[in-house]
Motif scaffolding. Sequence first.
Motif, mmCIF file in Angstrom:
data_model
loop_
_atom_site.group_PDB
_atom_site.id
_atom_site.type_symbol
_atom_site.label_atom_id
_atom_site.label_comp_id
_atom_site.label_asym_id
_atom_site.label_seq_id
_atom_site.Cartn_x
_atom_site.Cartn_y
_atom_site.Cartn_z
ATOM 1 N N ASN A 264 0.828 -1.205 0.000
ATOM 2 C CA ASN A 264 0.000 0.000 0.000
ATOM 3 C C ASN A 264 0.864 1.258 0.000
ATOM 4 O OD1 ASN A 264 -2.286 -1.624 0.113
ATOM 5 N ND2 ASN A 264 -2.371 -1.569 2.349
ATOM 6 N N VAL A 265 2.003 1.170 0.692
ATOM 7 C CA VAL A 265 3.005 2.232 0.693
ATOM 8 C C VAL A 265 4.337 1.597 0.351
ATOM 9 C CG1 VAL A 265 4.282 3.897 2.107
ATOM 10 C CG2 VAL A 265 1.801 3.683 2.376
ATOM 11 N N VAL A 266 5.087 2.213 -0.548
ATOM 12 C CA VAL A 266 6.405 1.706 -0.945
ATOM 13 C C VAL A 266 7.445 2.776 -0.617
ATOM 14 C CG1 VAL A 266 7.858 0.940 -2.861
ATOM 15 C CG2 VAL A 266 5.444 0.236 -2.752
ATOM 16 N N VAL A 267 8.490 2.369 0.098
ATOM 17 C CA VAL A 267 9.538 3.291 0.529
ATOM 18 C C VAL A 267 10.865 2.840 -0.065
ATOM 19 C CG1 VAL A 267 10.722 4.331 2.479
ATOM 20 C CG2 VAL A 267 8.312 3.701 2.695
ATOM 21 N N VAL A 268 11.524 3.731 -0.760
ATOM 22 C CA VAL A 268 12.829 3.453 -1.365
ATOM 23 C C VAL A 268 13.912 4.013 -0.457
ATOM 24 C CG1 VAL A 268 14.314 3.861 -3.369
ATOM 25 C CG2 VAL A 268 11.861 3.447 -3.690
ATOM 26 N N ALA A 269 14.864 3.168 -0.087
ATOM 27 C CA ALA A 269 15.953 3.584 0.809
ATOM 28 C C ALA A 269 17.211 2.795 0.470
ATOM 29 C CB ALA A 269 15.552 3.369 2.266
ATOM 30 N N CYS A 270 17.606 2.839 -0.795
ATOM 31 C CA CYS A 270 18.723 2.034 -1.292
ATOM 32 C C CYS A 270 20.057 2.767 -1.236
ATOM 33 C CB CYS A 270 18.468 1.620 -2.743
ATOM 34 S SG CYS A 270 16.843 0.974 -3.092
ATOM 35 N N SER A 275 19.015 4.392 -5.180
ATOM 36 C CA SER A 275 17.613 4.804 -5.200
ATOM 37 C C SER A 275 17.293 5.536 -6.499
ATOM 38 C CB SER A 275 17.305 5.692 -3.993
ATOM 39 O OG SER A 275 17.252 4.940 -2.807
ATOM 40 N N ALA A 276 18.162 6.444 -6.903
ATOM 41 C CA ALA A 276 17.949 7.143 -8.169
ATOM 42 C C ALA A 276 17.955 6.155 -9.329
ATOM 43 C CB ALA A 276 19.026 8.210 -8.362
ATOM 44 N N ALA A 277 18.879 5.197 -9.299
ATOM 45 C CA ALA A 277 18.953 4.205 -10.378
ATOM 46 C C ALA A 277 17.675 3.378 -10.453
ATOM 47 C CB ALA A 277 20.167 3.309 -10.172
#
Length: 515
Positions: A264-270, A275-277
Amino acid sequence: MSTNSRYDVIIIGTGAGGGTLAYALAPTGKRILLIERGDYAPREKDNWDTRAVVAEGKYHIKEAWQDMNGNEFHAGTHYFVGGNTKFYGAALVRLRKEDFGEVRHYGGISPAWPIRYEDLEPYYTKAEHLYQVHGRRGVDPTEPPASAPYLYPPVSHEPRIQQLSDDLERIGHHPFLLPMGVMLDEKNPHKSKCIRCAWCDGHPCLVNAKADAQVICVDPALERPNVTLLTNSYVSRLETSHSGREVTKVHVERNGESEIFFGNVVVVACGAINSAALLLRSANERHPAGLANGSDQVGRNYMCHLNSVMLAISRCANPTVFQKTLGLNDFYFRSSEWEYPMGHISFVGKTDANVLAAGAPKIVPGFTLELMARHSLDFWLTSEDLPDPKNRVTLTRQGGIMLSYSPNNLEGHSRLQAKLKGLLKHINCTEDLLHMNAYIGKRIPLAGVAHQNGTCRFGNDPKSSVLDANCKAHDLDNLYVVDASFFPSSGAMNPALTIMANALRVGDHLKDRLQ
């Protein structure tokens, strides 16, 4: 759609941003999936072997990235549970209050943030307490206001560093005890998890006594039944609905198989670069330039600080074991000598002959590498680099990472180096100040990406920023980014504590959303 693949929140990455956010959200009882590209860092004797860690780069990523000219290089970054905090030096310092406003540098303008220092301050305090930061208020004159003291006393200086601190005070400077995230109890050393070894900075902690995201946040979060961790799981792309307004599928490659998860919520923290890639790899008809990239800012404004490791050769031996206890911010802002900021001075972990060999410094006459290591004071200098849209992350034709970066604002860093050299005669050192061309196995600056930030800046204007003030993508309703990508400027402090504090801030926002 299997209910086993549906989650309330999916967090991609387990470092300072993702790991901290998972810890913050775990008590909500919501189904949370943590996805980590790597595995747990192995606990082995090589954790504390400088030859393995520094000279051989045993724990670095194996994939090759490309620079702006298409030349391959291997970045000094890591894919493990806990992210780069498994290898950081654990210096957990706040940005200065002024860093949140517009700052004039010799090389240009450092832009203001869409939030004030006061908005983040309560979360700085929470992050310091969570990560067991050892420090002392009121010594550093540039220190911003704080709502509470540190919970733990500062890590004490060993004799040679105490002498250095006294010498600096004697000539009118303001050295301070560097805030450190280590689980050290100096009053009860027999009970202390931290044994005050020489291998904290740049090494994984064999006894799990460094306050990293795995130990402090991920492992405790996993004690709750609503939190699940997938390791060795590479997120290849994010898929959106037909409207393009929400992420509907997270595509994962694991154990040679492709899997799809729904959040339901997706969080990017790479990490700012990966993260940009990931967002660029996720381009589709609704987002042809990359996900959340209507502003054409995804991947742009990459910053990593202007960093130098410089060795001063002490006339007396430096038998210090845990060296990273002193900081100096007297040149962080404008001074009587120059109207522009220079930066921050502190220490790296104590070098040995293996580290010196990897860095290949010039040999001081009459010294061997072993003798130099016994006499060196090993300084870390950080100055602010400025956001530049040409400094950016893009994808190669094969979908790999291309990192284009040209240093800017160099005059301030050059003056900071000269300022340190001018101090040598006052701190009982020779006149030699040696540049280390490599540190922790990799050359600074391009491969030295430990301070990466700025590729998905947050702001109030969707035309010039990727994220809003809550770190939600302007272009999507359920996509957030909580690593250092959101920084619109970098300041001149290690970004780790700011990432952690912001993750707690975004965590409070998401708790309200998930109710």
